[in-house]
Enzyme design. Sequence first.
Site, PDB file in Angstrom:
ATOM      1  CE  LYS A  86      74.295  84.388  32.777  1.00 16.47           C
ATOM      2  NZ  LYS A  86      75.448  85.255  32.466  1.00 16.47           N
ATOM      3  CG  ASP A 129      76.932  90.614  30.412  1.00 20.68           C
ATOM      4  OD1 ASP A 129      77.368  90.142  31.483  1.00 20.68           O
ATOM      5  OD2 ASP A 129      76.449  91.769  30.337  1.00 20.68           O
ATOM      6  CG  PHE A 155      68.758  81.973  37.164  1.00 22.74           C
ATOM      7  CD1 PHE A 155      68.475  81.345  35.964  1.00 22.74           C
ATOM      8  CD2 PHE A 155      69.580  83.093  37.128  1.00 22.74           C
ATOM      9  CE1 PHE A 155      68.984  81.813  34.763  1.00 22.74           C
ATOM     10  CE2 PHE A 155      70.111  83.569  35.928  1.00 22.74           C
ATOM     11  CZ  PHE A 155      69.806  82.924  34.744  1.00 22.74           C
ATOM     12  N   GLY A 156      67.278  84.137  39.268  1.00 22.05           N
ATOM     13  CA  GLY A 156      67.260  85.590  39.089  1.00 22.05           C
ATOM     14  C   GLY A 156      65.864  86.178  39.178  1.00 22.05           C
ATOM     15  CE  LYS A 174      64.760  81.430  31.836  1.00 22.66           C
ATOM     16  NZ  LYS A 174      65.716  81.516  32.936  1.00 22.66           N
ATOM     17  NE  ARG A 183      71.423  82.371  29.704  1.00 18.53           N
ATOM     18  CZ  ARG A 183      70.641  82.967  30.610  1.00 18.53           C
ATOM     19  NH1 ARG A 183      69.538  82.384  31.035  1.00 18.53           N
ATOM     20  NH2 ARG A 183      70.972  84.146  31.095  1.00 18.53           N
TER      21      ARG A 183
END
Length: 193
Positions: A13, A68, A148-149, A171, A177
Amino acid sequence: MNRIVFATNNAHKLEEVRALLPDYEVVSLADIGCYDDIPETATTFYGNAALKANYVTTKYGLDCFSDDSGLEIDALNGAPGVFSARFAGEPVDHDNNIRKVLEELKGVTNRNARFITVIALIRNGESYFFEGTVEGTIRTEKSGEGGFGYDPIFQPNGYDITFAEMSQDKKSSISHRGNAVKKLVQFLESDHI
Ligand code: ITT
């Protein structure tokens, strides 16, 4: 250069957000000496984003923002949602989380999903929220090494590749985000403060 604290322990992040805020010195929790496991006990993205930002402002007296985020899958009634990081239990393991999603979606034809980010900003004692989403579908298997994730199984609508197959810039140009950070930047650059 303006300094701003980003209340996160997630290195991915941090990297994405730093690239989107080139005019700011984005300082991490580690940079301010905070190694606490900040409680994320709320049941909404807004609640958890507020908890993280408030924790830093209360303990360190610093203005900051938090992120979050999570993945909502329609066929799973919105799961993993706010539990995205720990969907397959503790400790956080992205491969196990992906395995669990693919297992629960075996044979399911409705694969619609979305990523959501809520950013909470605390500035001069006031809280502000910025939300970003991206719609897509869940692949039947992993593809790609980037991000990620859940990125290797998330294909954004309008593309035939996953987030994990895109460059970080690509992305961020369409992501949850990226969209939330664009709103944050607009706010920071306006006359509000
Ligand atoms: P901080 O709370 O320290 O910021 P975290 O990883 O715990 O980091 P969250 O509580 O917001 O962050 O959980 C977000 C989870 O949602 C994350 O661990 C991933 O599993 C998933 N996620 C969020 N954004 C994602 C993205 O851009 N690509 C893939 N998965 C993402």
